[in-house]
Design a protein around this motif. Sequence first.
Motif, PDB file in Angstrom:
ATOM      1  N   MET A  63       0.846  -1.181   0.000  1.00  0.00           N
ATOM      2  CA  MET A  63       0.000   0.000   0.000  1.00  0.00           C
ATOM      3  C   MET A  63       0.884   1.235   0.000  1.00  0.00           C
ATOM      4  O   MET A  63       2.013   1.201   0.494  1.00  0.00           O
ATOM      5  CB  MET A  63      -0.917   0.018   1.228  1.00  0.00           C
ATOM      6  N   GLY A  64       0.365   2.356  -0.539  1.00  0.00           N
ATOM      7  CA  GLY A  64       1.173   3.560  -0.614  1.00  0.00           C
ATOM      8  C   GLY A  64       0.376   4.840  -0.511  1.00  0.00           C
ATOM      9  O   GLY A  64      -0.699   4.883   0.103  1.00  0.00           O
ATOM     10  N   TYR A  65       0.910   5.900  -1.132  1.00  0.00           N
ATOM     11  CA  TYR A  65       0.373   7.256  -0.990  1.00  0.00           C
ATOM     12  C   TYR A  65      -1.079   7.359  -1.431  1.00  0.00           C
ATOM     13  O   TYR A  65      -1.911   7.914  -0.713  1.00  0.00           O
ATOM     14  CB  TYR A  65       1.238   8.227  -1.786  1.00  0.00           C
ATOM     15  N   GLN A  66      -1.411   6.846  -2.616  1.00  0.00           N
ATOM     16  CA  GLN A  66      -2.790   6.976  -3.086  1.00  0.00           C
ATOM     17  C   GLN A  66      -3.744   6.218  -2.175  1.00  0.00           C
ATOM     18  O   GLN A  66      -4.871   6.667  -1.934  1.00  0.00           O
ATOM     19  CB  GLN A  66      -2.921   6.475  -4.526  1.00  0.00           C
ATOM     20  N   ASP A  67      -3.301   5.082  -1.633  1.00  0.00           N
ATOM     21  CA  ASP A  67      -4.135   4.356  -0.676  1.00  0.00           C
ATOM     22  C   ASP A  67      -4.422   5.206   0.558  1.00  0.00           C
ATOM     23  O   ASP A  67      -5.540   5.198   1.091  1.00  0.00           O
ATOM     24  CB  ASP A  67      -3.454   3.058  -0.243  1.00  0.00           C
ATOM     25  N   ALA A  68      -3.396   5.933   1.034  1.00  0.00           N
ATOM     26  CA  ALA A  68      -3.592   6.808   2.182  1.00  0.00           C
ATOM     27  C   ALA A  68      -4.588   7.909   1.846  1.00  0.00           C
ATOM     28  O   ALA A  68      -5.479   8.228   2.644  1.00  0.00           O
ATOM     29  CB  ALA A  68      -2.255   7.404   2.624  1.00  0.00           C
ATOM     30  N   PHE A  69      -4.453   8.480   0.653  1.00  0.00           N
ATOM     31  CA  PHE A  69      -5.379   9.541   0.247  1.00  0.00           C
ATOM     32  C   PHE A  69      -6.793   8.986   0.109  1.00  0.00           C
ATOM     33  O   PHE A  69      -7.774   9.631   0.500  1.00  0.00           O
ATOM     34  CB  PHE A  69      -4.920  10.167  -1.067  1.00  0.00           C
ATOM     35  N   ASN A  70      -6.905   7.786  -0.448  1.00  0.00           N
ATOM     36  CA  ASN A  70      -8.215   7.155  -0.568  1.00  0.00           C
ATOM     37  C   ASN A  70      -8.869   6.953   0.798  1.00  0.00           C
ATOM     38  O   ASN A  70     -10.072   7.170   0.974  1.00  0.00           O
ATOM     39  CB  ASN A  70      -8.092   5.805  -1.268  1.00  0.00           C
ATOM     40  N   GLY A  71      -8.056   6.541   1.771  1.00  0.00           N
ATOM     41  CA  GLY A  71      -8.578   6.356   3.118  1.00  0.00           C
ATOM     42  C   GLY A  71      -9.073   7.653   3.720  1.00  0.00           C
ATOM     43  O   GLY A  71     -10.118   7.691   4.393  1.00  0.00           O
TER      44      GLY A  71
END
Length: 369
Positions: free
Chosen positions: A313-321
């Motif tokens: 998991m990475g940056y876009q996953d964090a933003f999605n969360g």
Amino acid sequence: MTTDVTDTGLGTIRAGILGGGFMARVHRTASRDAGGQLRAVATRSAAGSASAAGELGAGRAETDATALLAAEDIDVVHICTPNATHADLALHALHAGKHVVCEKPLATTVADARALADLAASRGLVAAVPFVYRYHPMVREARARVARGDIGDLLTLDCSYLQDWMLLPTDDDWRVRSESGGASRAFADIGSHLCDLIEFVVGERIRALSARTRRVFAERAGRAVDTEDIVAILVETGSGALGTLLISQMAAGRKNALTLELHGSTQTLRFEQERPEELWIGTRGESRLLLRDPAAAAPDSARLQRVPAGHAMGYQDAFNGFVSDVYAAIGGAHPDGLPTFDDGYRSVLLTDAVLDSAAHDGRWTEVAA
């Protein structure tokens, strides 16, 4: 797992985006992941709006921000425009009854940021700022471990946020000039993320700081520059822990190197944003690397883990969360750790303290609670 918008009872959340650059694309992706529908996009011109709407896959292009904010089929507005425009656009969005996601800095003055936070609260609207590094699962794991006392008493901090996109005198961007980016660049742009992460994870405020700034080039691409490239800060937290923070946009080879290292009386924790699947844990007897695993994680970390261990998991996953939590809050939920306009105000307050200290040769400056 994060709370999906379909669980809120609100139905599909209809979004509008102001801006059409990189961050607009990140917001668009996160909005869709959360079950939102991108109804409209607006930029500074009708032609720009049409181009951005096509690139982002929006339902339509509005002629300008005013038209988008007046639209009746938009529930939440994502503000992804230059810094100096944030406060005015957020103000108009709130007055129009829209929920707001505003890129940081929320405002370029403390007074404007406070007024926006108060207005959002008085109107009962969800108003959030994307301090998205809070949404890395291993950040939540670190926070949980600090909260339950695993590290003992916090003694010191060694933290940094390093990039290299401003390394050369030919590197230029709207952020380097205060009329569009605000009085601070390096700190307001990335140092704000670092300080938010520190306070979020350790559970206490930075109560005083001493800062020095450096502007390496007086001009970039033939135009004058009036914002800083580098910031070095000494901080003291509410419990008396001392820390060093280095923020630079001129660290060759460092692309997005946000690092948080906390030294406690029994343990050290280290998180590196470019290695988001890991949490380094050090003790006097041994050191070990904890890898992300929802089966063994603290509950608040596990809820953000969308895929099994071993699936990065990475940056876009964090933003999605983050956006998933925003949309859940619009539906009436109360997700833990959602960064609001109050956090945006806090960030502007810290920026003001950094600039004040630097203007007085690093004088120790108290930061209001």
